[in-house]
Write a protein that holds these residues in place. Structure first.
Motif, PDB file in Angstrom:
ATOM      1  N   PRO C  27      83.891 -19.975  24.775  1.00 43.49           N
ATOM      2  CA  PRO C  27      82.777 -19.901  23.621  1.00 43.49           C
ATOM      3  C   PRO C  27      82.522 -21.299  22.922  1.00 43.49           C
ATOM      4  CG  PRO C  27      84.818 -18.202  23.596  1.00 43.49           C
ATOM      5  CD  PRO C  27      85.020 -19.414  24.442  1.00 43.49           C
ATOM      6  N   ALA C  30      78.928 -21.730  23.386  1.00 40.48           N
ATOM      7  CA  ALA C  30      77.733 -21.234  22.362  1.00 40.48           C
ATOM      8  C   ALA C  30      77.885 -21.844  21.264  1.00 40.48           C
ATOM      9  CB  ALA C  30      78.073 -19.738  22.499  1.00 40.48           C
ATOM     10  N   LEU C  71      76.374 -16.588  25.197  1.00 46.63           N
ATOM     11  CA  LEU C  71      77.009 -15.176  24.834  1.00 46.63           C
ATOM     12  C   LEU C  71      76.961 -14.400  25.795  1.00 46.63           C
ATOM     13  CD1 LEU C  71      76.170 -15.510  21.007  1.00 46.63           C
ATOM     14  CD2 LEU C  71      78.158 -16.075  22.044  1.00 46.63           C
ATOM     15  N   TRP C  75      79.720 -11.982  27.938  1.00 49.87           N
ATOM     16  CA  TRP C  75      79.843 -10.455  27.356  1.00 49.87           C
ATOM     17  C   TRP C  75      79.819  -9.912  28.708  1.00 49.87           C
ATOM     18  CZ3 TRP C  75      75.640  -6.698  28.128  1.00 49.87           C
ATOM     19  CH2 TRP C  75      75.821  -5.542  27.499  1.00 49.87           C
ATOM     20  N   PHE C  94      78.600  -8.529  20.227  1.00 50.37           N
ATOM     21  CA  PHE C  94      77.834  -9.334  21.009  1.00 50.37           C
ATOM     22  C   PHE C  94      76.234  -9.234  20.648  1.00 50.37           C
ATOM     23  CE2 PHE C  94      81.612 -10.651  23.449  1.00 50.37           C
ATOM     24  CZ  PHE C  94      81.232 -11.841  24.040  1.00 50.37           C
ATOM     25  N   THR C  98      74.108 -12.137  19.426  1.00 45.30           N
ATOM     26  CA  THR C  98      72.695 -12.548  20.370  1.00 45.30           C
ATOM     27  C   THR C  98      71.433 -12.067  19.291  1.00 45.30           C
ATOM     28  OG1 THR C  98      72.834 -10.429  21.549  1.00 45.30           O
ATOM     29  CG2 THR C  98      73.694 -12.698  22.613  1.00 45.30           C
ATOM     30  N   ILE C 122      80.055 -16.176  16.355  1.00 49.20           N
ATOM     31  CA  ILE C 122      80.516 -16.750  17.333  1.00 49.20           C
ATOM     32  C   ILE C 122      82.218 -17.093  17.060  1.00 49.20           C
ATOM     33  CG2 ILE C 122      80.562 -18.895  18.689  1.00 49.20           C
ATOM     34  CD1 ILE C 122      77.471 -18.799  18.297  1.00 49.20           C
TER      35      ILE C 122
END
Lengths: 135, 135, 135, 135, 135, 135
Positions: C27, C30, C71, C75, C94, C98, C122
């Motif tokens: 992560p 992101a 992301l 997912w 999620f 987004t 996040i």
């Protein structure tokens, strides 16, 4: 790349390799995009329409990115250790040229002087490039 | 960038500028893609299915491109003249690291040793990066 | 992915597969882009130059797109049915994260509060991610 | 988006917003790319030339990525909380559809059955999409 | 493509070939992006917020590029010499349509009339496309 | 475009126009990529290593796409109605050239003869291009 082996014979043999995409390089790719940046900057200065100016900034940003990309490819994929030995300022030249297409150069200002400065640096690289091709 | 002004005070004042996209840099971006390249190489070695191998070569190519891109951005956009003075081998280190993600490295061979060599070079860059951040 | 099989033994065996590009997820990809968005928003608020502001909007748009992309990959490619069973709000988390990088979030406003809200979401995803990695 | 306000009147008013790029959505974008994937898979099965097969795998990979992207955009940018309340399986449907265009689906296998399965999932999404448009 | 061989029998046999990515074409791809451009132009006219307008110009530029790309693919990859013989104005129609998504059209002006003109040209192409599919 | 018909007297006037991104065009961009395609095809013929060949096919595909893109830009953005009147075969020439970089040309075959044929067509375009510039 085949030409190179003629001139840097001992050392380059060690580093020479058959880069699949590397046979064809030309600083013209960076130069054409930089000419586009400078042309866009000039048009920006002569047009106060906000839509036009937004597009000009956007296009200068994209074209500057392309200049950086083409220069990075030359620096990493075309130039080899013997070149950097022969031209000790080459690393610095590429670093300044790519910076000149960035925030401190053609991205950060729509002044055509930044486009002209970028073109000058590309011309320096172009000169060295063709010297290495002609051995 | 603000931290830098503490350590390279006189010289950096001259070159410091407010790069719009530059406040946030992290060699982790290059490292994560390089880890992906190495993992793909390992899976390639353990799977002889031709479809799988074609996809592995394709993905290694794309991820290697991303490694090169992230490293080029650090070299041009993050590092400034005072850094290159303090770390005289930094240009060469970046040049070798980006070459290690190219035809003579992780693009030209699916041997995980090339992925490991790339990760080692990124680790060297990472170490210098954090030294410059901590001043 | 290998770690997962330890913890979700019966069910995951059924869904586990050797995603060629999936061994490496983080992560941080992101998060880094979202930090960039927030930094750009802050600089936008402190600079009224129209060229600068156009570039800031453009860069925030691009970086927000990258956040969404990273992301979405987590997912779809990293999280598996057992994760969604264990964390029933994960789909919604999620979807909100987004969206927070879209028109109702960091794309639609240059207020750094939208960047901060995105980073919080996040961070929630990051926490769950590392829980699933550690089993 | 204007149509939506008719049907989800109270709740959607709260979440509705003027997404600049959102007025025009159409699952046809994902479907066309998925049809391309399935057609490429069928040609792959009927042609043993290695160059052709390499290209087929490459194109299936790219087109599958486009399917994922178009579906992700629908899931994040078009569908709003009231939709997810009305169709409680919608999150899972999108997650399975995007996985079906990934390593466990059309990326991981050149069997046209994976392309057909992907098209079926897109057809389910398409049905819901047009229900929400007609309210 | 298989349908075509029924109608243009002698000549097309010579030019027909199994384009790996060509089995699936649909002018809907260009139309959907052009509808997006026109919608963005309309929103631009109704919103004077400078951030919003910058984003609108940026998105119209990107979507116009996608329109051009989808049309170019149809022109080069789908249409074959027999089509150009049967529809002698088809080259000019595509040239005008792609120009209508450029600087003299939807890129150069945020007037929704340019978006409408682009959609009209795509509708002409669409009509010919389906005639060639139905033989 | 409408303005153009007014001053089409001397030819150079005809080609000058203020498209924001269009002031700088050069068929060299397409030529350089096509030279790369041909070089990759030659290396493919001389190397039977399957990894190498997969990469060669992949790179030829990408470079062929770039050739198509650069040619499409010239056809739509640089050339204007008076050019097409003066060179009635120009539409067909561009259509054949872009097809020559597609499935029936350098994408569909790794035979360097397809690369050479593509270069010949680009040379024809290049000749016309410079005639129109010298007007």
């Amino acid at each position: 790349m085949r030409l190179l082996s003629r001139f840097f014979s001992p050392r380059l043999e060690a580093t020479a390799h058959c880069d699949l995409p590397c046979g064809v390089y030309d600083p013209a790719q960076a130069r054409i995009e930089a000419e586009s940046v400078k042309a866009v900057q000039e048009k920006y200065q002569n047009n106060e329409d906000p839509e036009f100016r937004t597009r000009a900034v956007l296009i200068a940003e994209q074209r500057s990115d392309l200049v950086k990309h083409h220069l990075w490819v030359l620096w990493t994929d075309y130039f080899k250790p013997p070149h950097f030995e022969k031209y000790p300022h080459l690393h610095d030249l590429f670093n300044r040229a790519t910076k000149a297409a960035g925030a401190s150069g053609t991205k950060g200002s729509m002044d055509p002087a930044t486009g002209a400065a970028l073109l000058d640096l590309i011309a320096e690289i172009d000169k060295i490039f063709w010297e290495t091709k002609q051995g």
